[in-house]
Design a protein around this motif. Structure first.
Motif, PDB file in Angstrom:
ATOM      1  N   LYS A 100       0.896  -1.452  -0.132  1.00  0.00           N
ATOM      2  CA  LYS A 100       0.049   0.072  -0.190  1.00  0.00           C
ATOM      3  C   LYS A 100       0.701   1.212   0.085  1.00  0.00           C
ATOM      4  O   LYS A 100       0.608   2.204  -0.631  1.00  0.00           O
ATOM      5  N   ALA A 101       1.954   1.408   0.753  1.00  0.00           N
ATOM      6  CA  ALA A 101       2.743   2.515   0.930  1.00  0.00           C
ATOM      7  C   ALA A 101       3.477   2.713  -0.454  1.00  0.00           C
ATOM      8  O   ALA A 101       3.687   3.806  -0.901  1.00  0.00           O
ATOM      9  N   LEU A 102       4.076   1.647  -0.972  1.00  0.00           N
ATOM     10  CA  LEU A 102       4.415   1.483  -2.371  1.00  0.00           C
ATOM     11  C   LEU A 102       3.546   2.155  -3.470  1.00  0.00           C
ATOM     12  O   LEU A 102       3.882   3.071  -3.971  1.00  0.00           O
ATOM     13  N   ILE A 103       2.269   1.788  -3.384  1.00  0.00           N
ATOM     14  CA  ILE A 103       1.364   2.264  -4.283  1.00  0.00           C
ATOM     15  C   ILE A 103       1.114   3.580  -4.250  1.00  0.00           C
ATOM     16  O   ILE A 103       0.909   4.251  -5.366  1.00  0.00           O
ATOM     17  N   ASP A 104       0.827   4.030  -3.048  1.00  0.00           N
ATOM     18  CA  ASP A 104       0.979   5.382  -2.535  1.00  0.00           C
ATOM     19  C   ASP A 104       1.853   6.114  -3.176  1.00  0.00           C
ATOM     20  O   ASP A 104       1.695   7.235  -3.684  1.00  0.00           O
ATOM     21  N   LEU A 105       2.926   5.954  -2.788  1.00  0.00           N
ATOM     22  CA  LEU A 105       4.320   6.787  -3.450  1.00  0.00           C
ATOM     23  C   LEU A 105       4.268   6.829  -4.808  1.00  0.00           C
ATOM     24  O   LEU A 105       4.809   7.752  -5.376  1.00  0.00           O
ATOM     25  N   LEU A 106       4.216   5.723  -5.511  1.00  0.00           N
ATOM     26  CA  LEU A 106       4.260   5.596  -6.949  1.00  0.00           C
ATOM     27  C   LEU A 106       3.204   6.759  -7.442  1.00  0.00           C
ATOM     28  O   LEU A 106       3.214   7.083  -8.483  1.00  0.00           O
ATOM     29  N   GLY A 107       1.781   6.635  -6.809  1.00  0.00           N
ATOM     30  CA  GLY A 107       0.993   7.496  -7.181  1.00  0.00           C
ATOM     31  C   GLY A 107       0.874   8.867  -6.735  1.00  0.00           C
ATOM     32  O   GLY A 107       0.105   9.835  -7.263  1.00  0.00           O
ATOM     33  N   ASN A 108       1.879   9.242  -5.885  1.00  0.00           N
ATOM     34  CA  ASN A 108       1.993  10.525  -5.399  1.00  0.00           C
ATOM     35  C   ASN A 108       3.269  11.261  -5.417  1.00  0.00           C
ATOM     36  O   ASN A 108       4.006  11.052  -4.462  1.00  0.00           O
ATOM     37  N   ARG A 109       3.779  11.815  -6.505  1.00  0.00           N
ATOM     38  CA  ARG A 109       5.086  12.326  -6.695  1.00  0.00           C
ATOM     39  C   ARG A 109       5.492  13.217  -5.689  1.00  0.00           C
ATOM     40  O   ARG A 109       6.787  13.233  -5.169  1.00  0.00           O
ATOM     41  N   LYS A 110       4.452  14.379  -5.360  1.00  0.00           N
ATOM     42  CA  LYS A 110       4.894  15.267  -4.492  1.00  0.00           C
ATOM     43  C   LYS A 110       5.203  14.583  -3.033  1.00  0.00           C
ATOM     44  O   LYS A 110       6.310  14.810  -2.341  1.00  0.00           O
ATOM     45  N   LYS A 111       4.386  13.552  -2.646  1.00  0.00           N
ATOM     46  CA  LYS A 111       4.681  12.878  -1.326  1.00  0.00           C
ATOM     47  C   LYS A 111       6.093  12.056  -1.332  1.00  0.00           C
ATOM     48  O   LYS A 111       6.886  12.327  -0.556  1.00  0.00           O
ATOM     49  N   ALA A 112       6.300  11.445  -2.589  1.00  0.00           N
ATOM     50  CA  ALA A 112       7.773  10.868  -2.574  1.00  0.00           C
ATOM     51  C   ALA A 112       8.808  11.908  -2.744  1.00  0.00           C
ATOM     52  O   ALA A 112       9.840  11.591  -1.924  1.00  0.00           O
ATOM     53  N   ILE A 113       8.651  12.943  -3.343  1.00  0.00           N
ATOM     54  CA  ILE A 113       9.677  14.010  -3.394  1.00  0.00           C
ATOM     55  C   ILE A 113      10.084  14.536  -1.972  1.00  0.00           C
ATOM     56  O   ILE A 113      10.963  14.778  -1.620  1.00  0.00           O
ATOM     57  N   ASP A 114       8.828  14.892  -1.121  1.00  0.00           N
ATOM     58  CA  ASP A 114       8.780  15.523   0.102  1.00  0.00           C
ATOM     59  C   ASP A 114       9.865  14.390   1.044  1.00  0.00           C
ATOM     60  O   ASP A 114      10.483  14.777   1.722  1.00  0.00           O
ATOM     61  N   MET A 115       9.266  13.394   0.961  1.00  0.00           N
ATOM     62  CA  MET A 115       9.913  11.894   1.708  1.00  0.00           C
ATOM     63  C   MET A 115      11.529  12.048   1.380  1.00  0.00           C
ATOM     64  O   MET A 115      12.237  11.822   2.393  1.00  0.00           O
TER      65      MET A 115
END
Length: 174
Positions: free
Chosen positions: A140-155
């Motif tokens: 779920k976390a991976l799916i979420d990060l893959l679909g939410n670029r801004k969240k991935a970059i912030d992280m």
């Protein structure tokens, strides 16, 4: 302060680690059997890139759509920067995960198990690493990060900041 340029490859995740170490073999097996199918069905174009020493002895494990075996790579940092989100699905083992720290220092977002972050002063709620102990949560976390670029970059930026604060000597050496 040292700035990092975060550019995350879309639809790409990776694992890098020596496959001469049983814990890594076990981790990749668990990831491929329990997590990969869930993530792949949510993101059909996703590719999973594997690199590390001794990886070719386990090649049979990787014959799945979207899984690419790079063998041992000469430049681990370049590999990490060019293959999206790091997955560290360790279920056993101890010691500091240098590859995890290196990924963070390079501005690479990471999804890891509780065991993978043991010994690091990082808590789930810090948002530095997405930490999960079960396959569903990890997927779920991976799916979420893959679909939410801004969240991935912030992280990724948080991870880089964490490294400057806690592992600065490491970022100087690399």
């Amino acid at each position: 302060a040292l700035k990092v340029e975060v550019k995350i490859q879309p639809d790409s995740i990776f694992h890098i680690g020596s496959m001469e170490w049983d814990a890594n073999v076990q981790a990749v097996q668990w990831f491929l059997s329990k997590i990969w199918p869930l993530v792949k069905s949510a993101h059909p174009n996703l590719t999973f890139h594997l690199a590390g020493k001794g990886i070719n002895d386990h090649e049979a494990m990787f014959f799945q759509t979207g899984v690419h075996n790079h063998g041992e790579v000469t430049d681990a940092s370049a590999f990490m920067r060019n293959h999206g989100i790091a997955v560290v699905p360790l279920l056993a083992g101890s010691g500091i995960r240098m590859k995890l720290i290196e990924a963070l220092s390079l501005g690479v977002p990471c999804v890891a198990t509780d065991i993978a972050v043991q010994g690091l002063p990082i808590k789930r709620e810090d948002g530095i690493i997405s930490i999960h102990h079960d396959a569903e949560g990890f997927a779920k976390a991976l799916i979420d990060l893959l679909g939410n670029r801004k969240k991935a970059i912030d992280m990724a930026k948080l991870g880089h900041k964490y490294c400057l604060k806690h592992h600065f000597i490491h970022s100087i050496l690399h």
